[in-house]
Design a protein around this motif. Structure first.
Motif, PDB file in Angstrom:
ATOM      1  N   UNK A 112       0.838  -1.208   0.000  1.00  0.00           N
ATOM      2  CA  UNK A 112       0.000   0.000   0.000  1.00  0.00           C
ATOM      3  C   UNK A 112       0.871   1.256   0.000  1.00  0.00           C
ATOM      4  N   UNK A 113       1.954   1.211   0.772  1.00  0.00           N
ATOM      5  CA  UNK A 113       2.867   2.351   0.820  1.00  0.00           C
ATOM      6  C   UNK A 113       3.534   2.598  -0.528  1.00  0.00           C
ATOM      7  N   UNK A 114       3.931   1.516  -1.191  1.00  0.00           N
ATOM      8  CA  UNK A 114       4.551   1.653  -2.509  1.00  0.00           C
ATOM      9  C   UNK A 114       3.553   2.194  -3.523  1.00  0.00           C
ATOM     10  N   UNK A 115       2.316   1.698  -3.487  1.00  0.00           N
ATOM     11  CA  UNK A 115       1.282   2.211  -4.390  1.00  0.00           C
ATOM     12  C   UNK A 115       1.027   3.698  -4.138  1.00  0.00           C
ATOM     13  N   UNK A 116       0.939   4.067  -2.884  1.00  0.00           N
ATOM     14  CA  UNK A 116       0.689   5.472  -2.536  1.00  0.00           C
ATOM     15  C   UNK A 116       1.817   6.353  -3.063  1.00  0.00           C
ATOM     16  N   UNK A 117       3.037   5.901  -2.876  1.00  0.00           N
ATOM     17  CA  UNK A 117       4.191   6.670  -3.342  1.00  0.00           C
ATOM     18  C   UNK A 117       4.187   6.778  -4.872  1.00  0.00           C
ATOM     19  N   UNK A 118       3.858   5.690  -5.562  1.00  0.00           N
ATOM     20  CA  UNK A 118       3.798   5.715  -7.026  1.00  0.00           C
ATOM     21  C   UNK A 118       2.717   6.673  -7.506  1.00  0.00           C
ATOM     22  N   UNK A 119       1.567   6.658  -6.846  1.00  0.00           N
ATOM     23  CA  UNK A 119       0.482   7.569  -7.225  1.00  0.00           C
ATOM     24  C   UNK A 119       0.904   9.029  -7.026  1.00  0.00           C
ATOM     25  N   UNK A 120       1.546   9.293  -5.878  1.00  0.00           N
ATOM     26  CA  UNK A 120       1.985  10.663  -5.581  1.00  0.00           C
ATOM     27  C   UNK A 120       2.994  11.145  -6.611  1.00  0.00           C
ATOM     28  N   UNK A 121       3.925  10.269  -6.999  1.00  0.00           N
ATOM     29  CA  UNK A 121       4.924  10.653  -8.000  1.00  0.00           C
ATOM     30  C   UNK A 121       4.260  10.941  -9.345  1.00  0.00           C
ATOM     31  N   UNK A 122       3.286  10.113  -9.718  1.00  0.00           N
ATOM     32  CA  UNK A 122       2.574  10.315 -10.977  1.00  0.00           C
ATOM     33  C   UNK A 122       1.815  11.633 -10.948  1.00  0.00           C
ATOM     34  N   UNK A 123       1.100  11.887  -9.865  1.00  0.00           N
ATOM     35  CA  UNK A 123       0.348  13.143  -9.749  1.00  0.00           C
ATOM     36  C   UNK A 123       1.280  14.352  -9.785  1.00  0.00           C
ATOM     37  N   UNK A 124       2.418  14.228  -9.157  1.00  0.00           N
ATOM     38  CA  UNK A 124       3.395  15.325  -9.164  1.00  0.00           C
ATOM     39  C   UNK A 124       3.937  15.557 -10.576  1.00  0.00           C
ATOM     40  N   UNK A 125       4.238  14.471 -11.296  1.00  0.00           N
ATOM     41  CA  UNK A 125       4.756  14.600 -12.665  1.00  0.00           C
ATOM     42  C   UNK A 125       3.711  15.260 -13.571  1.00  0.00           C
ATOM     43  N   UNK A 126       2.448  14.864 -13.417  1.00  0.00           N
ATOM     44  CA  UNK A 126       1.384  15.450 -14.234  1.00  0.00           C
ATOM     45  C   UNK A 126       1.243  16.937 -13.916  1.00  0.00           C
ATOM     46  N   UNK A 127       1.252  17.269 -12.632  1.00  0.00           N
ATOM     47  CA  UNK A 127       1.124  18.672 -12.220  1.00  0.00           C
ATOM     48  C   UNK A 127       2.281  19.508 -12.760  1.00  0.00           C
ATOM     49  N   UNK A 128       3.471  18.962 -12.726  1.00  0.00           N
ATOM     50  CA  UNK A 128       4.639  19.691 -13.230  1.00  0.00           C
ATOM     51  C   UNK A 128       4.520  19.946 -14.724  1.00  0.00           C
ATOM     52  N   UNK A 129       4.027  18.967 -15.450  1.00  0.00           N
ATOM     53  CA  UNK A 129       3.964  19.094 -16.902  1.00  0.00           C
ATOM     54  C   UNK A 129       2.759  19.896 -17.367  1.00  0.00           C
ATOM     55  N   UNK A 130       1.592  19.676 -16.731  1.00  0.00           N
ATOM     56  CA  UNK A 130       0.355  20.265 -17.252  1.00  0.00           C
ATOM     57  C   UNK A 130      -0.293  21.300 -16.327  1.00  0.00           C
ATOM     58  N   UNK A 131       0.221  21.479 -15.146  1.00  0.00           N
ATOM     59  CA  UNK A 131      -0.383  22.434 -14.221  1.00  0.00           C
ATOM     60  C   UNK A 131      -1.471  21.772 -13.391  1.00  0.00           C
ATOM     61  N   UNK A 132      -2.485  22.522 -13.048  1.00  0.00           N
ATOM     62  CA  UNK A 132      -3.579  22.035 -12.217  1.00  0.00           C
ATOM     63  C   UNK A 132      -4.332  20.908 -12.925  1.00  0.00           C
ATOM     64  N   UNK A 133      -4.654  19.865 -12.153  1.00  0.00           N
ATOM     65  CA  UNK A 133      -5.388  18.733 -12.723  1.00  0.00           C
ATOM     66  C   UNK A 133      -6.718  18.582 -11.992  1.00  0.00           C
ATOM     67  N   UNK A 134      -7.674  18.008 -12.673  1.00  0.00           N
ATOM     68  CA  UNK A 134      -9.033  17.919 -12.130  1.00  0.00           C
ATOM     69  C   UNK A 134      -9.116  16.899 -10.989  1.00  0.00           C
TER      70      UNK A 134
END
Length: 176
Positions: A112-134
Motif C-alpha cells: 500500500x505504501x509503494x502504491x501510494x508513493x507511485x500515485x503521488x509521483x505520478x500526480x506530481x509529474x502530471x502537475x509539473x507538466x500540465x499544471x492544475x489537474x481535475x
C-alpha cells in the motif's frame, strides 16, 4: 435426537457428549463422563489416542479452564504430560499463525505504501507538466491498484503532448 440413540458404542457416546457440550459450561462435568467412558475401552493404545484428540479439542474449543482440563487428564497415566504437550502444540500453532498473519499485514502495508508513493509521483509529474489537474483525474489515479499501470501512466506523462491525451490514457487504464 435423544441421548439414548447415541449409546450404540462407547466411542459414539464419547463423541456425542464431546460434540454436544463442547461450547457449554457443562463440558466440565461431561468431561468426567467422557473420561469414565474412555477408561472402559479395551484397547489402551486406542484409548490414549482418543484422549489426545479430546484433550486438544477441549483445550481449543471449550469454556473449561485449562487447569481443569489438565486436572481431569491426571487420572490417566501420562495424562498431565499429554495435556501439557497439547498446550505446547496449540501455543506453537498460534504463534505460527500470528507470525504468518503479521508478515502478511506487513507485506500488505508495504505494498500500500509503494502504491501510494507511485500515485503521488505520478500526480506530481502530471502537475509539473500540465499544471492544475481535475479532481476526477486525481480520483481515477488514486483508484489504480496496479504498480504496472501506474508505471505505464508515468511513462505516458513524457510521451503525450496534452493533458487531454493523458486523460484518455488514464480513462483507458481505469475503465478496464
Amino acid at each position: 435426537m435423544g441421548d439414548e440413540s447415541f449409546k450404540t458404542t462407547t466411542v459414539m457416546e464419547v463423541f456425542h457428549l464431546l460434540l454436544k457440550y463442547i461450547h457449554y459450561p457443562e463440558m466440565d462435568t461431561k468431561l468426567q463422563e467422557i473420561y469414565d467412558l474412555i477408561e472402559t475401552l479395551p484397547d489402551e493404545g486406542q484409548a490414549k489416542e482418543y484422549l489426545k484428540v479430546i484433550v486438544r479439542y477441549v483445550l481449543i474449543a471449550s469454556p473449561v479452564p485449562t487447569q481443569r482440563v489438565v486436572q481431569h487428564a491426571r487420572r490417566f497415566p501420562g495424562g498431565e504430560d499429554m495435556a501439557g504437550a497439547a498446550l505446547q502444540e496449540i501455543r506453537e500453532e498460534l504463534q505460527h499463525d500470528f507470525d504468518r498473519k503479521a508478515e502478511e499485514y506487513e507485506q500488505r502495508g508495504e505494498q500500500r505504501g509503494e502504491l501510494k508513493q507511485s500515485r503521488e509521483m505520478l500526480l506530481e509529474a502530471i502537475s509539473e507538466k500540465f499544471g492544475t489537474i481535475s479532481a476526477d483525474l486525481v480520483r481515477r489515479i488514486n483508484s489504480v491498484e496496479s504498480h504496472e499501470t501506474l508505471k505505464m501512466l508515468f511513462k505516458q506523462t513524457f510521451r503525450v503532448d496534452s493533458l487531454e491525451e493523458f486523460k484518455e490514457q488514464v480513462h483507458r487504464a481505469t475503465d478496464n
